[in-house]
Design an enzyme around this catalytic site. Structure first.
Site, PDB file in Angstrom:
ATOM      1  N   LYS A   1      -0.944  25.304  61.878  1.00 22.41           N
ATOM      2  CA  LYS A   1       0.173  25.019  61.246  1.00 22.41           C
ATOM      3  C   LYS A   1       1.309  25.762  61.916  1.00 22.41           C
ATOM      4  CE  LYS A   1      -1.662  21.563  58.807  1.00 22.41           C
ATOM      5  NZ  LYS A   1      -1.756  20.467  58.696  1.00 22.41           N
TER       6      LYS A   1
ATOM      7  N   TYR B   1      -6.589  27.642  60.172  1.00 23.74           N
ATOM      8  CA  TYR B   1      -6.176  26.925  59.888  1.00 23.74           C
ATOM      9  C   TYR B   1      -4.565  27.392  59.872  1.00 23.74           C
ATOM     10  CZ  TYR B   1      -3.758  23.650  56.317  1.00 23.74           C
ATOM     11  OH  TYR B   1      -2.962  22.163  55.733  1.00 23.74           O
TER      12      TYR B   1
ATOM     13  N   ILE C   1       0.052  20.879  46.900  1.00 21.25           N
ATOM     14  CA  ILE C   1      -0.075  19.548  46.825  1.00 21.25           C
ATOM     15  C   ILE C   1      -1.124  18.615  45.592  1.00 21.25           C
ATOM     16  CG2 ILE C   1      -0.090  16.514  47.234  1.00 21.25           C
ATOM     17  CD1 ILE C   1       2.080  18.567  48.096  1.00 21.25           C
TER      18      ILE C   1
ATOM     19  N   SER D   1       2.558  23.147  57.001  1.00 23.56           N
ATOM     20  CA  SER D   1       2.207  23.757  56.224  1.00 23.56           C
ATOM     21  C   SER D   1       2.816  25.344  55.687  1.00 23.56           C
ATOM     22  CB  SER D   1       0.303  23.827  55.686  1.00 23.56           C
ATOM     23  OG  SER D   1       0.089  24.913  55.154  1.00 23.56           O
TER      24      SER D   1
END
Length: 260
Positions: A168, A164, A197, A151
């Site tokens: 990543k 998070y 996205i 990401s």
């Protein structure tokens, strides 16, 4: 493994006919897009899911793809997923590590449970499955390709998602380390860092974020699952035969800005 003097046309080098590629988290939006684009390029896709249905996925001939249900944290999950590819299709040529979790929490207030769950699912499970898939590829002796879906948060942390972002960022370095380790076997390992996205209701759920993204991103649109899938096709194909250990950013150019 592609010959380094392969002089086929670029369009032919992008074809994945005859290759068996596992996609984890294939029931979600991005995972579905990846599986569909790999299939469109000729790959035989093995779709992993934990609970989301994948019966909407079909191969190039219109037949349902091979699917395997597994909790990636289960000790036997890596071997079961690899075995599904080999038992049904006789081999495994590629792996796209797409399955992940994402949730928000203030970094200073993260509990051990929230931290551990994020690292276990997004990083540790990827490591274990990569090991299992690579062992099978090594036994075949014909090389292969592994792609981690990271990401842009792994390059630039966002407020409230530090755990998070850390998971990543770990994938980015894992791909580089694995590329160095497995390159002599003809196995390439790369990562893809998608930006925001699009998905149904995203604009309704997060209007401020979508508005800021459109205003800041040089290409002035959200990403799609197909954008990520096409990057996977490239990195799994012979067109990228001399590319390993890279982080391919697929974000419409948003990382050209200090922040969005």
């Amino acid at each position: 493994m592609a010959d380094h003097d392969d002089l086929r046309a670029p369009a032919d080098l992008l074809r994945l006919d005859g290759r068996v590629i596992v996609v984890t988290g294939a029931g979600g939006g991005v995972g579905t897009g990846i599986a569909q684009r790999l299939g469109a390029a000729g790959a035989t896709v093995v779709a992993h899911t934990r609970s989301s249905p994948v019966d909407h996925l079909v191969d190039a001939a219109g037949n349902p793809v091979t699917s395997v249900e597994a909790d990636l944290l289960a000790p036997d999950a890596p071997q079961r997923i690899v075995a599904a590819a080999i038992d049904h299709h006789g081999r495994i040529d590629g792996l796209v590590n797409n399955a992940a979790i994402a949730n928000a929490a203030p970094f200073a207030e993260l509990t051990d449970d929230l931290w551990s769950e994020m690292i276990d699912v997004n990083l540790n499970a990827t490591h274990r499955l990569t090991q299992a898939a690579v062992r099978a590829m090594q036994a075949q002796g014909s090389g292969g390709a592994v792609v981690h879906i990271a990401s842009i948060d792994g390059h630039q942390p966002d407020d409230g998602t530090g755990h998070y972002s850390t998971s990543k960022a770990g994938l980015l370095m894992h791909a580089r380390a694995a590329a160095a380790a497995y390159g002599p076997d003809g196995i390439r390992v790369n990562s893809i860092s998608p930006g925001l996205i699009d998905r149904p209701s995203l604009a309704d759920d997060w209007p401020d974020g979508v508005s800021r993204w459109h205003a800041t991103t040089p290409l002035r649109r959200l990403g799609t699952a197909a954008d990520v899938g096409d990057a996977c096709v490239f990195l799994c194909s012979d067109l990228s035969r001399w590319i390993t250990g890279i982080a391919l950013v697929v974000d419409g150019g948003v990382l050209t800005r200090p922040t969005w």
